[in-house]
Scaffold this motif. Structure first.
Motif, mmCIF file in Angstrom:
data_model
loop_
_atom_site.group_PDB
_atom_site.id
_atom_site.type_symbol
_atom_site.label_atom_id
_atom_site.label_comp_id
_atom_site.label_asym_id
_atom_site.label_seq_id
_atom_site.Cartn_x
_atom_site.Cartn_y
_atom_site.Cartn_z
ATOM 1 N N ALA A 119 0.825 -1.210 0.000
ATOM 2 C CA ALA A 119 0.000 0.000 0.000
ATOM 3 C C ALA A 119 0.858 1.257 0.000
ATOM 4 N N SER A 120 1.966 1.245 0.742
ATOM 5 C CA SER A 120 2.851 2.413 0.802
ATOM 6 C C SER A 120 3.522 2.662 -0.534
ATOM 7 N N ARG A 121 3.970 1.613 -1.180
ATOM 8 C CA ARG A 121 4.596 1.735 -2.493
ATOM 9 C C ARG A 121 3.628 2.390 -3.488
ATOM 10 N N ALA A 122 2.381 1.923 -3.472
ATOM 11 C CA ALA A 122 1.380 2.463 -4.396
ATOM 12 C C ALA A 122 1.088 3.931 -4.100
ATOM 13 N N ALA A 123 1.012 4.289 -2.814
ATOM 14 C CA ALA A 123 0.742 5.682 -2.448
ATOM 15 C C ALA A 123 1.891 6.586 -2.873
ATOM 16 N N PHE A 124 3.124 6.148 -2.648
ATOM 17 C CA PHE A 124 4.277 6.956 -3.068
ATOM 18 C C PHE A 124 4.285 7.127 -4.585
ATOM 19 N N ALA A 125 3.962 6.065 -5.313
ATOM 20 C CA ALA A 125 3.920 6.155 -6.772
ATOM 21 C C ALA A 125 2.906 7.191 -7.230
ATOM 22 N N ARG A 126 1.761 7.215 -6.579
ATOM 23 C CA ARG A 126 0.750 8.209 -6.965
ATOM 24 C C ARG A 126 1.218 9.618 -6.633
ATOM 25 N N LEU A 127 1.849 9.798 -5.490
ATOM 26 C CA LEU A 127 2.298 11.120 -5.070
ATOM 27 C C LEU A 127 3.346 11.690 -6.021
ATOM 28 N N LEU A 128 4.213 10.832 -6.568
ATOM 29 C CA LEU A 128 5.268 11.299 -7.466
ATOM 30 C C LEU A 128 4.967 10.989 -8.927
ATOM 31 N N ASP A 129 3.733 10.589 -9.207
ATOM 32 C CA ASP A 129 3.261 10.438 -10.582
ATOM 33 C C ASP A 129 4.149 9.506 -11.382
ATOM 34 N N ILE A 130 4.343 8.291 -10.863
ATOM 35 C CA ILE A 130 5.168 7.291 -11.534
ATOM 36 C C ILE A 130 4.479 5.943 -11.401
ATOM 37 N N PRO A 131 4.568 5.067 -12.391
ATOM 38 C CA PRO A 131 3.952 3.746 -12.268
ATOM 39 C C PRO A 131 4.490 2.982 -11.070
ATOM 40 N N VAL B 296 19.790 -19.174 -5.530
ATOM 41 C CA VAL B 296 19.777 -18.023 -6.422
ATOM 42 C C VAL B 296 18.345 -17.792 -6.906
ATOM 43 N N ILE B 297 17.862 -16.575 -6.731
ATOM 44 C CA ILE B 297 16.465 -16.274 -7.030
ATOM 45 C C ILE B 297 16.288 -15.801 -8.469
ATOM 46 N N ARG B 298 15.047 -15.865 -8.930
ATOM 47 C CA ARG B 298 14.656 -15.222 -10.183
ATOM 48 C C ARG B 298 14.116 -13.853 -9.811
ATOM 49 N N PRO B 299 14.793 -12.751 -10.203
ATOM 50 C CA PRO B 299 14.384 -11.426 -9.727
ATOM 51 C C PRO B 299 13.016 -11.030 -10.250
ATOM 52 N N ALA B 300 12.314 -10.222 -9.469
ATOM 53 C CA ALA B 300 11.013 -9.710 -9.878
ATOM 54 C C ALA B 300 11.143 -8.948 -11.187
ATOM 55 N N ALA B 301 10.083 -8.962 -11.973
ATOM 56 C CA ALA B 301 10.098 -8.268 -13.253
ATOM 57 C C ALA B 301 9.992 -6.763 -13.087
ATOM 58 N N THR B 302 9.577 -6.293 -11.920
ATOM 59 C CA THR B 302 9.393 -4.877 -11.643
ATOM 60 C C THR B 302 10.518 -4.371 -10.746
ATOM 61 N N ALA B 303 10.417 -3.106 -10.324
ATOM 62 C CA ALA B 303 11.420 -2.529 -9.420
ATOM 63 C C ALA B 303 11.425 -3.202 -8.059
ATOM 64 N N ARG B 304 10.487 -4.080 -7.801
ATOM 65 C CA ARG B 304 10.514 -4.835 -6.550
ATOM 66 C C ARG B 304 11.783 -5.673 -6.441
ATOM 67 N N ARG B 305 12.470 -5.905 -7.570
ATOM 68 C CA ARG B 305 13.743 -6.633 -7.544
ATOM 69 C C ARG B 305 14.803 -5.885 -6.729
ATOM 70 N N PHE B 306 14.551 -4.597 -6.437
ATOM 71 C CA PHE B 306 15.496 -3.803 -5.646
ATOM 72 C C PHE B 306 15.035 -3.607 -4.201
ATOM 73 N N ASP B 307 13.954 -4.268 -3.808
ATOM 74 C CA ASP B 307 13.464 -4.136 -2.435
ATOM 75 C C ASP B 307 14.472 -4.677 -1.428
ATOM 76 N N GLU B 308 14.520 -4.027 -0.273
ATOM 77 C CA GLU B 308 15.181 -4.591 0.892
ATOM 78 C C GLU B 308 14.117 -5.239 1.783
ATOM 79 N N MET C 29 12.742 4.151 -3.569
ATOM 80 C CA MET C 29 13.563 4.413 -4.742
ATOM 81 C C MET C 29 12.696 4.222 -5.973
ATOM 82 N N ALA C 30 12.625 5.239 -6.831
ATOM 83 C CA ALA C 30 11.833 5.154 -8.051
ATOM 84 C C ALA C 30 12.761 5.233 -9.259
ATOM 85 N N PHE C 31 12.369 4.544 -10.309
ATOM 86 C CA PHE C 31 13.178 4.457 -11.518
ATOM 87 C C PHE C 31 12.412 5.077 -12.673
ATOM 88 N N GLY C 32 12.942 6.179 -13.212
ATOM 89 C CA GLY C 32 12.342 6.813 -14.374
ATOM 90 C C GLY C 32 13.141 6.506 -15.616
#
Length: 356
Positions: free
Chosen positions: A58-70, A240-252, A205-208
């Motif tokens: 929920a926090s990730r989605a709210a931050f994305a909306r606040l900074l206008d990024i997917p 060894v994991i298969r990284p997420a297809a989204t920026a979630r691959r950079f989650d801590e 962290m957001a990736f544009g």
């Protein structure tokens, strides 16, 4: 003069006159209540609670909306310094990083200490003009922590594009009150414990740019990927994991309690709206600047900023603290930061106390 009352209603009732959001924000009552409930829950269900991934989602989605990024371009973490080190490690050997002089250490120090990275600093006002063909990355804060100066983001972005440089923007002192677009920059980081009113340990962290547009090859290497960064989290605990297809691959692996509260704090920012908060904060800051001018005091120039830093009166901090005013001194400047829970009365009280 128009009077301004606090925004947020019953969410805030501080015992202090709190003018220190540039250091850390106040926790809304809804966030504090959720945090207390999560702590109670942990006594029976462990410190990851019954729903470890719900609050950060929920926090990730709210931050994305606040900074206008997917939302697919947003990762969660714990600190700006860790994210800066990640960006530094993504650069080729010998890369030049251009940054403003005196920017916040969590932004610039990981570049200064990373082997193979050449950090060059210039005055903030000259940043766009100093981008050159050999510049690999321009790293800067949207708003300077020391004195509230707002960077000319459009000029920096255009200069970087002209010379083929990437951009890394720290929004820690801007997100929550200053309208921003994360898609305009390649990397955008935010420590959310200041103007976004979240607990420490909440960082995004957001990736544009072109990140994520061309499959795995468009992402930087996920250098600190752990089990939460896997595409299938249930299958990512071992090996060894298969990284997420989204920026979630950079989650801590996130601090559960921090994100439980962050979900509620970000919801409040959304309810009020950044544009409304911006108008409120800057009106209070302008009122304070006018009061300082009447007293023959001149703050550092920072037009349009919610942060006002003034030389020559830093010795007032102890007296203000004793009077219940929370404020800070940075670089010999008395720094006041005005946010949604402040009012015209708070500004007038500060000015009266400065009269001594």
């Amino acid at each position: 003069m128009q009077r301004h009352e606090p925004l947020g209603g019953a969410e805030f009732a501080p015992e202090t006159t709190y003018l220190n959001s540039a250091s850390s924000g106040l926790l809304p009552r809804r966030s504090a209540a959720a945090l207390r409930a999560a702590i109670e829950e942990s006594a029976s269900y462990g410190t990851m609670g019954r729903d470890y991934f719900g609050p950060p989602t929920a926090s990730r989605a709210a931050f994305a909306r606040l900074l206008d990024i997917p939302v697919e371009r947003v990762a969660i973490g714990s600190s700006v310094a860790v994210q800066s080190a990640f960006v530094a490690a993504s650069l080729p050997p010998g890369a030049e990083v251009l940054a403003p002089e005196g920017d916040f250490s969590s932004l610039v120090n990981p570049f200064a200490t990373h082997p193979g990275v050449k950090l060059r600093t210039v005055p903030l006002e000259a940043l766009a003009d100093e981008v050159r063909p050999g510049t690999a990355l321009v790293a800067l804060s949207a708003v300077q922590s020391l004195d509230g100066r707002i960077a000319d983001l459009a000029a920096v972005r255009e200069a970087a594009r002209t010379h083929g440089a990437r951009t890394y923007l720290d929004t820690t002192q801007g997100a929550g009150w200053l309208p921003l677009r994360a898609t305009d920059f390649d990397f955008v980081v935010c420590g959310a414990f200041k103007w976004l009113l979240c607990p420490r340990g909440t960082t995004f962290m957001a990736f544009g740019g072109e990140h994520g547009d061309g499959g795995d090859g468009a992402w930087p290497a996920a250098l600190h990927a752990g089990w939460v960064a896997g595409e299938d989290i249930g299958e990512s605990n071992y090996g060894v994991i298969r990284p997420a297809a989204t920026a979630r691959r950079f989650d801590e692996p996130h601090a559960h309690f921090s994100y439980v509260a962050a979900e509620r704090s970000l919801a409040l920012i959304e309810e009020l709206g950044v544009a409304t908060i911006h108008a409120h904060n800057t009106a209070l800051a302008d009122h304070y600047r006018a009061g300082l001018a009447e007293r023959g005091l001149a703050p550092r120039p920072a037009p349009g900023s919610a942060i006002v830093s003034t030389p020559g009166i830093a010795d007032a901090e102890r007296r203000l603290t004793e009077a219940g005013v929370r404020i800070s001194v940075r670089g010999g400047l008395l720094r006041a930061a005005f946010h949604l829970y402040n009012s015209t009365d708070d500004v007038d009280r500060l000015l009266a106390l400065l009269d001594g």
